[in-house]
Design an enzyme around this catalytic site. Structure first.
Site, PDB file in Angstrom:
ATOM      1  N   LYS A 180      19.556  16.952  17.889  1.00  0.00           N
ATOM      2  CA  LYS A 180      20.259  17.791  18.856  1.00  0.00           C
ATOM      3  C   LYS A 180      20.246  19.253  18.394  1.00  0.00           C
ATOM      4  CE  LYS A 180      21.384  13.722  20.561  1.00  0.00           C
ATOM      5  NZ  LYS A 180      20.648  13.019  21.585  1.00  0.00           N
TER       6      LYS A 180
HETATM    7  C1  LIG Z   1      21.506  11.468  21.587  1.00  0.00           C
HETATM    8  C2  LIG Z   1      22.219  10.979  22.763  1.00  0.00           C
HETATM    9  C3  LIG Z   1      23.312  10.107  22.662  1.00  0.00           C
HETATM   10  C4  LIG Z   1      23.730   9.491  21.355  1.00  0.00           C
HETATM   11  O1  LIG Z   1      24.128  10.419  20.400  1.00  0.00           O
HETATM   12  P1  LIG Z   1      24.540   9.879  18.936  1.00  0.00           P
HETATM   13  O2  LIG Z   1      25.253  11.030  18.324  1.00  0.00           O
HETATM   14  O3  LIG Z   1      23.258   9.563  18.240  1.00  0.00           O
HETATM   15  O4  LIG Z   1      25.392   8.690  19.116  1.00  0.00           O
HETATM   16  C5  LIG Z   1      23.984   9.763  23.810  1.00  0.00           C
HETATM   17  N1  LIG Z   1      23.618  10.224  25.007  1.00  0.00           N
HETATM   18  C6  LIG Z   1      22.568  11.071  25.166  1.00  0.00           C
HETATM   19  C7  LIG Z   1      22.213  11.567  26.521  1.00  0.00           C
HETATM   20  C8  LIG Z   1      21.822  11.455  24.047  1.00  0.00           C
HETATM   21  O5  LIG Z   1      20.762  12.249  24.204  1.00  0.00           O
END
Ligand SMILES: *Cc1c(COP(=O)(O)O)cnc(C)c1O
Length: 377
Positions: A180
């Protein structure tokens, strides 16, 4: 040969030094660093409360729990998203009801939402996929009184009509996974303007304890255990992560600005490729550019898309499908007897999307190389 990763986090001297303080003090679990990170994250996103936890998945789980989602309830989720958007509904014993997407933005199609609402619908999870906010005005209009949770896992720093992601719905859920925009290794955040949700989530992330460990430790009676009146979880972010978060959050704007500059470069330089559609940003949206997801022309098969990704991999360019159509994954397809064609646009996105590298460790030569190689195919 050049090797360009799909995504790579950026940390420097400041992050490395930041973890020293908690390590030296001995306060490693949620404490002053997490509080400072929450405060700053909330300030930047224009929300009253920001509550840190261990991932976007646990943030979404806490949001579901705060809304009191239970067996027999339905929660509407887009069919094209990361699997955990739907999984958190399952955790509550409730049923995720899928809705198709708009292929041009990869986000929930608000017009398809209408027919999915029943008297069992207790929440809608609007996903801001890849950093682009869902069409929140239209979704809110259709949702009426039904609470909206933003899955803003990809959308730190993104905006919709001048309002930040996380301040658009009743609750917002962010991720700090290394893929992210900013990272704490793993990590998450719930945002809300609502005092009751904030209090409940603060308690639930800490086993359901009525006061935090930090409050108890520094209080008059650290030897008395708190009350436990709610079912909770251990979803506490560590202060090591909080310390990294404090540094990363200050870099968010610059990270996005750089990504935006190169996203524009891609869009401009790839516009003549008739088989490749680059992402669009609707009027009024500020894209967070968590990733740069293209779609391949519909006349091309999934097999050919995969072949294309193989060729690019051999040229040192990592690509990935944008994400997956969750209704096509075994668990959901089997449990709810859903066929791939029930959500045709999500299926197309599943088969034809392709993220190309866009991150803050790429050089201008890297971007030029990606364009050059795509053009030569
Ligand atoms: C990455 C992601 C998640 C999960 O995030 P984590 O921190 O790895 O649990 C959930 N929803 C979306 C749309 C994502 O891109």
């Amino acid at each position: 040969m050049r090797k360009i990763q799909i995504s790579q986090p950026v940390t420097g001297e400041e992050e490395w030094l930041a973890v020293r303080e908690p390590l030296e003090s001995g306060w490693l679990t949620s404490g002053p660093k997490v509080r400072a990170f929450e405060q700053r994250f909330g300030e930047i996103h224009g929300v009253k409360h920001a509550i840190a936890c261990t991932s976007a998945t646990t943030a979404l789980h806490l949001a579901m729990a705060a809304l009191g989602i239970k067996a027999g309830d339905e929660v509407i989720v887009p069919a094209f998203t990361w699997i955990s958007t739907a999984n958190v509904v399952e955790y509550m014993g409730a049923k995720p009801v899928f809705v198709d997407i708009d292929l041009s933005t990869f986000n929930m199609n608000p017009e398809a939402l209408k027919s999915k609402i029943t008297n069992k619908t207790k929440a809608i999870i609007a996903v801001h996929l890849f950093g682009l906010c869902a069409d929140m005005d239209r979704i809110k209009e259709i949702a009426g009184d039904i609470p909206i949770v933003e899955d803003a896992a990809c959308a730190a720093g993104a905006q919709y009509k001048g309002v930040y992601a996380g301040a658009l719905g009743d609750l917002g859920c962010f991720s700090f996974h290394p893929r992210k925009s900013i990272t704490t290794g793993e990590g998450g955040m719930v945002t809300t303007q609502n005092d009751d949700y904030s209090e409940t989530i603060g308690i639930m992330r800490n086993h359901g304890a009525s006061i935090s460990e930090e409050q108890r430790h520094h209080g008059a009676q650290p030897f008395i255990l708190p009350e436990f009146n709610l079912l909770g979880y251990n979803y506490r972010m560590t202060d090591l992560q909080g310390a990294v978060g404090c540094v990363q959050i200050e870099k968010l704007e610059a990270f996005i600005a750089k990504r935006e500059e190169w996203a524009k470069f891609y869009i401009e330089n790839l516009k003549d490729l008739d088989w490749l559609k680059t992402p669009i940003t609707p009027e009024g949206s500020k894209h967070g550019w968590q990733s740069f997801v293209c779609s391949i022309d519909e006349s091309i098969s999934q097999h050919t898309r995969n072949r294309l990704m193989q060729i690019l991999e051999e040229k040192g360019i990592s690509t990935r499908p944008g994400t997956h159509a969750v209704h096509m994954l075994g668990y959901y397809a089997n449990k709810y007897d859903i066929s791939a064609d029930d959500f045709p646009e999500a299926k197309k996105a599943n088969d034809l999307s392709m993220a190309i590298p866009l991150h803050n460790r790429m050089s201008s030569e890297d971007y030029e190389y990606v364009v050059q190689q795509l053009k030569s195919i």
